[in-house]
Motif scaffolding. Sequence first.
Motif, PDB file in Angstrom:
ATOM      1  N   SER A  19      67.244 -47.005 -15.592  1.00  0.00           N
ATOM      2  CA  SER A  19      67.233 -47.322 -14.158  1.00  0.00           C
ATOM      3  C   SER A  19      68.652 -47.383 -13.598  1.00  0.00           C
ATOM      4  O   SER A  19      69.630 -47.538 -14.350  1.00  0.00           O
ATOM      5  N   GLY A  20      68.748 -47.271 -12.290  1.00  0.00           N
ATOM      6  CA  GLY A  20      69.951 -47.614 -11.533  1.00  0.00           C
ATOM      7  C   GLY A  20      71.255 -47.043 -12.068  1.00  0.00           C
ATOM      8  O   GLY A  20      71.389 -45.834 -12.306  1.00  0.00           O
ATOM      9  N   ILE A  21      72.226 -47.928 -12.267  1.00  0.00           N
ATOM     10  CA  ILE A  21      73.574 -47.509 -12.665  1.00  0.00           C
ATOM     11  C   ILE A  21      73.577 -46.942 -14.082  1.00  0.00           C
ATOM     12  O   ILE A  21      74.291 -45.976 -14.378  1.00  0.00           O
ATOM     13  N   ASP A  40      66.885 -48.725 -23.461  1.00  0.00           N
ATOM     14  CA  ASP A  40      66.288 -49.634 -22.472  1.00  0.00           C
ATOM     15  C   ASP A  40      64.985 -50.169 -23.067  1.00  0.00           C
ATOM     16  O   ASP A  40      64.477 -49.639 -24.052  1.00  0.00           O
ATOM     17  N   ARG A  41      64.431 -51.233 -22.418  1.00  0.00           N
ATOM     18  CA  ARG A  41      63.114 -51.696 -22.872  1.00  0.00           C
ATOM     19  C   ARG A  41      62.000 -51.016 -22.082  1.00  0.00           C
ATOM     20  O   ARG A  41      60.837 -51.157 -22.417  1.00  0.00           O
ATOM     21  N   VAL A  68      64.504 -50.288 -26.733  1.00  0.00           N
ATOM     22  CA  VAL A  68      65.131 -51.416 -27.422  1.00  0.00           C
ATOM     23  C   VAL A  68      65.205 -52.592 -26.465  1.00  0.00           C
ATOM     24  O   VAL A  68      65.523 -52.432 -25.293  1.00  0.00           O
ATOM     25  N   ILE A  70      67.509 -55.591 -25.732  1.00  0.00           N
ATOM     26  CA  ILE A  70      68.924 -55.770 -26.125  1.00  0.00           C
ATOM     27  C   ILE A  70      69.229 -57.146 -26.713  1.00  0.00           C
ATOM     28  O   ILE A  70      70.336 -57.385 -27.178  1.00  0.00           O
ATOM     29  N   MET A  96      75.048 -51.476 -19.647  1.00  0.00           N
ATOM     30  CA  MET A  96      74.617 -51.686 -18.253  1.00  0.00           C
ATOM     31  C   MET A  96      73.322 -52.473 -18.135  1.00  0.00           C
ATOM     32  O   MET A  96      72.934 -52.875 -17.034  1.00  0.00           O
ATOM     33  N   TYR A 160      73.192 -65.901 -13.136  1.00  0.00           N
ATOM     34  CA  TYR A 160      73.641 -64.496 -13.129  1.00  0.00           C
ATOM     35  C   TYR A 160      75.176 -64.455 -13.039  1.00  0.00           C
ATOM     36  O   TYR A 160      75.827 -63.732 -13.806  1.00  0.00           O
ATOM     37  N   LYS A 164      77.891 -63.002 -15.761  1.00  0.00           N
ATOM     38  CA  LYS A 164      78.824 -61.912 -15.448  1.00  0.00           C
ATOM     39  C   LYS A 164      80.276 -62.356 -15.639  1.00  0.00           C
ATOM     40  O   LYS A 164      81.128 -61.567 -16.045  1.00  0.00           O
ATOM     41  N   PRO A 190      80.592 -54.094 -10.035  1.00  0.00           N
ATOM     42  CA  PRO A 190      80.007 -53.560  -8.800  1.00  0.00           C
ATOM     43  C   PRO A 190      79.568 -54.686  -7.870  1.00  0.00           C
ATOM     44  O   PRO A 190      79.401 -55.838  -8.280  1.00  0.00           O
ATOM     45  N   GLY A 192      76.745 -54.742  -4.408  1.00  0.00           N
ATOM     46  CA  GLY A 192      75.967 -54.060  -3.370  1.00  0.00           C
ATOM     47  C   GLY A 192      75.729 -52.590  -3.633  1.00  0.00           C
ATOM     48  O   GLY A 192      76.011 -51.749  -2.782  1.00  0.00           O
ATOM     49  N   ILE A 193      75.175 -52.267  -4.797  1.00  0.00           N
ATOM     50  CA  ILE A 193      74.832 -50.888  -5.141  1.00  0.00           C
ATOM     51  C   ILE A 193      73.314 -50.725  -5.014  1.00  0.00           C
ATOM     52  O   ILE A 193      72.548 -51.584  -5.502  1.00  0.00           O
ATOM     53  N   THR A 195      70.091 -50.033  -6.014  1.00  0.00           N
ATOM     54  CA  THR A 195      69.318 -49.821  -7.246  1.00  0.00           C
ATOM     55  C   THR A 195      68.035 -50.645  -7.156  1.00  0.00           C
ATOM     56  O   THR A 195      67.913 -51.521  -6.287  1.00  0.00           O
ATOM     57  N   MET A 197      67.279 -53.121  -8.902  1.00  0.00           N
ATOM     58  CA  MET A 197      67.641 -54.542  -9.004  1.00  0.00           C
ATOM     59  C   MET A 197      67.963 -55.138  -7.635  1.00  0.00           C
ATOM     60  O   MET A 197      67.493 -56.216  -7.271  1.00  0.00           O
ATOM     61  N   VAL A 198      68.736 -54.410  -6.850  1.00  0.00           N
ATOM     62  CA  VAL A 198      69.154 -54.906  -5.541  1.00  0.00           C
ATOM     63  C   VAL A 198      67.988 -54.856  -4.549  1.00  0.00           C
ATOM     64  O   VAL A 198      67.811 -55.769  -3.737  1.00  0.00           O
TER      65      VAL A 198
HETATM   66  N1  LIG Z   1      73.283 -52.990  -8.347  1.00  0.00           N
HETATM   67  C1  LIG Z   1      74.300 -53.789  -8.084  1.00  0.00           C
HETATM   68  O1  LIG Z   1      74.677 -53.978  -6.904  1.00  0.00           O
HETATM   69  C2  LIG Z   1      75.041 -54.464  -9.189  1.00  0.00           C
HETATM   70  C3  LIG Z   1      76.121 -55.295  -8.842  1.00  0.00           C
HETATM   71  C4  LIG Z   1      76.830 -55.914  -9.858  1.00  0.00           C
HETATM   72  C5  LIG Z   1      76.492 -55.720 -11.181  1.00  0.00           C
HETATM   73  N2  LIG Z   1      75.432 -54.921 -11.497  1.00  0.00           N
HETATM   74  C6  LIG Z   1      75.113 -54.787 -12.915  1.00  0.00           C
HETATM   75  O2  LIG Z   1      74.998 -53.415 -13.262  1.00  0.00           O
HETATM   76  C7  LIG Z   1      74.042 -53.276 -14.312  1.00  0.00           C
HETATM   77  C8  LIG Z   1      72.975 -52.268 -13.886  1.00  0.00           C
HETATM   78  O3  LIG Z   1      72.312 -52.797 -12.752  1.00  0.00           O
HETATM   79  P1  LIG Z   1      71.295 -51.978 -11.839  1.00  0.00           P
HETATM   80  O4  LIG Z   1      71.522 -52.441 -10.450  1.00  0.00           O
HETATM   81  O5  LIG Z   1      71.370 -50.553 -12.182  1.00  0.00           O
HETATM   82  O6  LIG Z   1      69.905 -52.640 -12.315  1.00  0.00           O
HETATM   83  P2  LIG Z   1      68.482 -52.020 -12.694  1.00  0.00           P
HETATM   84  O7  LIG Z   1      67.536 -53.152 -12.635  1.00  0.00           O
HETATM   85  O8  LIG Z   1      68.207 -50.817 -11.859  1.00  0.00           O
HETATM   86  O9  LIG Z   1      68.695 -51.546 -14.209  1.00  0.00           O
HETATM   87  C9  LIG Z   1      68.828 -52.497 -15.245  1.00  0.00           C
HETATM   88  C10 LIG Z   1      68.145 -51.947 -16.494  1.00  0.00           C
HETATM   89  O10 LIG Z   1      68.341 -52.894 -17.554  1.00  0.00           O
HETATM   90  C11 LIG Z   1      67.139 -52.926 -18.309  1.00  0.00           C
HETATM   91  N3  LIG Z   1      67.007 -54.179 -19.040  1.00  0.00           N
HETATM   92  C12 LIG Z   1      66.962 -55.443 -18.529  1.00  0.00           C
HETATM   93  N4  LIG Z   1      66.800 -56.331 -19.501  1.00  0.00           N
HETATM   94  C13 LIG Z   1      66.715 -55.632 -20.670  1.00  0.00           C
HETATM   95  C14 LIG Z   1      66.530 -55.996 -22.036  1.00  0.00           C
HETATM   96  N5  LIG Z   1      66.380 -57.277 -22.406  1.00  0.00           N
HETATM   97  N6  LIG Z   1      66.505 -55.025 -22.966  1.00  0.00           N
HETATM   98  C15 LIG Z   1      66.644 -53.727 -22.617  1.00  0.00           C
HETATM   99  N7  LIG Z   1      66.821 -53.319 -21.342  1.00  0.00           N
HETATM  100  C16 LIG Z   1      66.860 -54.263 -20.383  1.00  0.00           C
HETATM  101  C17 LIG Z   1      66.026 -52.772 -17.271  1.00  0.00           C
HETATM  102  O11 LIG Z   1      64.797 -52.355 -17.870  1.00  0.00           O
HETATM  103  C18 LIG Z   1      66.623 -51.745 -16.330  1.00  0.00           C
HETATM  104  O12 LIG Z   1      66.250 -50.427 -16.701  1.00  0.00           O
HETATM  105  C19 LIG Z   1      73.463 -54.679 -14.557  1.00  0.00           C
HETATM  106  O13 LIG Z   1      74.122 -55.276 -15.648  1.00  0.00           O
HETATM  107  C20 LIG Z   1      73.781 -55.413 -13.273  1.00  0.00           C
HETATM  108  O14 LIG Z   1      73.871 -56.804 -13.467  1.00  0.00           O
HETATM  109  C21 LIG Z   1      74.699 -54.299 -10.545  1.00  0.00           C
END
Ligand SMILES: NC(=O)c1ccc[n+]([C@@H]2O[C@H](COP(=O)([O-])OP(=O)(O)OC[C@H]3O[C@@H](n4cnc5c(N)ncnc54)[C@H](O)[C@@H]3O)[C@@H](O)[C@H]2O)c1
Length: 258
Positions: A19-21, A40-41, A68, A70, A96, A160, A164, A190, A192-193, A195, A197-198
Motif C-alpha cells: 500500500s501507499g508509500i 506486508d501482511r 509477513v 513485521i 515502510m 504514533y 516515530k 513524510p 500529509g501524503i 495514502t 492511511m491518511v
Molecule cells: N502517509 C503519510 O502522510 C505519512 C506521514 C508520515 C509517515 N508515514 C509513514 O510512512 C509509512 C507508510 O505509510 P502509508 O501512508 O503508505 O500507509 P499505508 O497504510 O498505505 O501502508 C502501510 C502498510 O503497512 C502494512 N502493515 C501495517 N502493519 C503491518 C504489520 N504488522 N505487518 C506487516 N505489514 C503491516 C499495511 O498492511 C499497509 O500495507 C508508515 O510507516 C507511515 O507511518 C506516512
Amino acid sequence: MTIASRFQNKSIIVTGGASGIGRASVIRLVSEGGTVLAVDRNADGLRETLALANAAAGYGGAVRSAQVSITEESEVRDSVQAFVQEQGRLDVLVNMAGILRSTHTTHTSFEDFMQVLQINLGGTFLFCREALPFLLETRGNIVNAASTSAFFGHPYMAAYSASKGGIAALTQALSREYLNRGVRVNAVAPGGISTPMVAAQAQAFPEGSDFTLLGHLSRPDRQFGEPQDVAAVIAMLASEDGAFMNGAILRIDGGTHG
Ligand SMILES: NC(=O)c1ccc[n+]([C@@H]2O[C@H](COP(=O)([O-])OP(=O)(O)OC[C@H]3O[C@@H](n4cnc5c(N)ncnc54)[C@H](O)[C@@H]3O)[C@@H](O)[C@H]2O)c1
C-alpha cells in the motif's frame, strides 16, 4: 549508469509494500532495475503491487512478495533469509510498514499504546536486526519511516508520534553504530501524503477533537503529497546518489511544518 538504472543488480526489501508509500517505493525501485521483495501482511494488496511493479519493471528489475507480519520474529527472519538465499545478497532495506491510531490520550489503553509501538518501532527494529548482517557484507543501507509527527507534536497521536520519534532515534543510533563498517541508515519524515492511511485518518479523529490544533497536518489549500514524492526521495537515499548521507531524517511535507 543513468538515474533510471541505479538499482541494477541490487537486492532490496521493502516492508509495507502492499500500500501507499511502500507500494510506490517497490514500483520505483523495480523500475530502476532493482530486484525487490515486497513484504506486508496484506496478501491482496501485495498481489496488486506485484502486477503494478511487473508492468513498471525496467533495466532487468523484478519483484517478489512475502506475506509477513513485521512483529513476528520468525516470519521476519525467515523472509529475510529466504530472499538473501535466493538473491545471494542484500543491498537495501526500506522499512515502510506501519499503523496510525488516533485517540485522546486519556482514552488510550496501555495495550493500544504498546501495539502501535510494537508494530511501528518494534517491526522496524526486527527488520533492521535481521538485515544488518547481510547489509554489512554489501556495505548496503537502510531507509526507515519516521514522520513529521516525531518532531512537530501532532495531537491525538501520542502513541504514533512516540513510535516515530523512536524510529528517528533508532535510525541515528544505527547510523553511528555502523559508521565505520560501511552501512548507511537514513529515514524519511513524510507529512500529509495521500495514502489509504491518511484517507482513513481523515474520518478517524476522536470525538471532541480540537481541529484548530491540526492546522499543520495539511497545506492551507488542502493539497497532499503523493506516495511517489516520497518514493523518489527514498530511491535517492538508497542509491549511490545518497552515498554521503547517513543518519539523515528528511522532511517531505510540502512545507507544512516549515
Ligand atoms: N502517509 C503519510 O502522510 C505519512 C506521514 C508520515 C509517515 N508515514 C509513514 O510512512 C509509512 C507508510 O505509510 P502509508 O501512508 O503508505 O500507509 P499505508 O497504510 O498505505 O501502508 C502501510 C502498510 O503497512 C502494512 N502493515 C501495517 N502493519 C503491518 C504489520 N504488522 N505487518 C506487516 N505489514 C503491516 C499495511 O498492511 C499497509 O500495507 C508508515 O510507516 C507511515 O507511518 C506516512
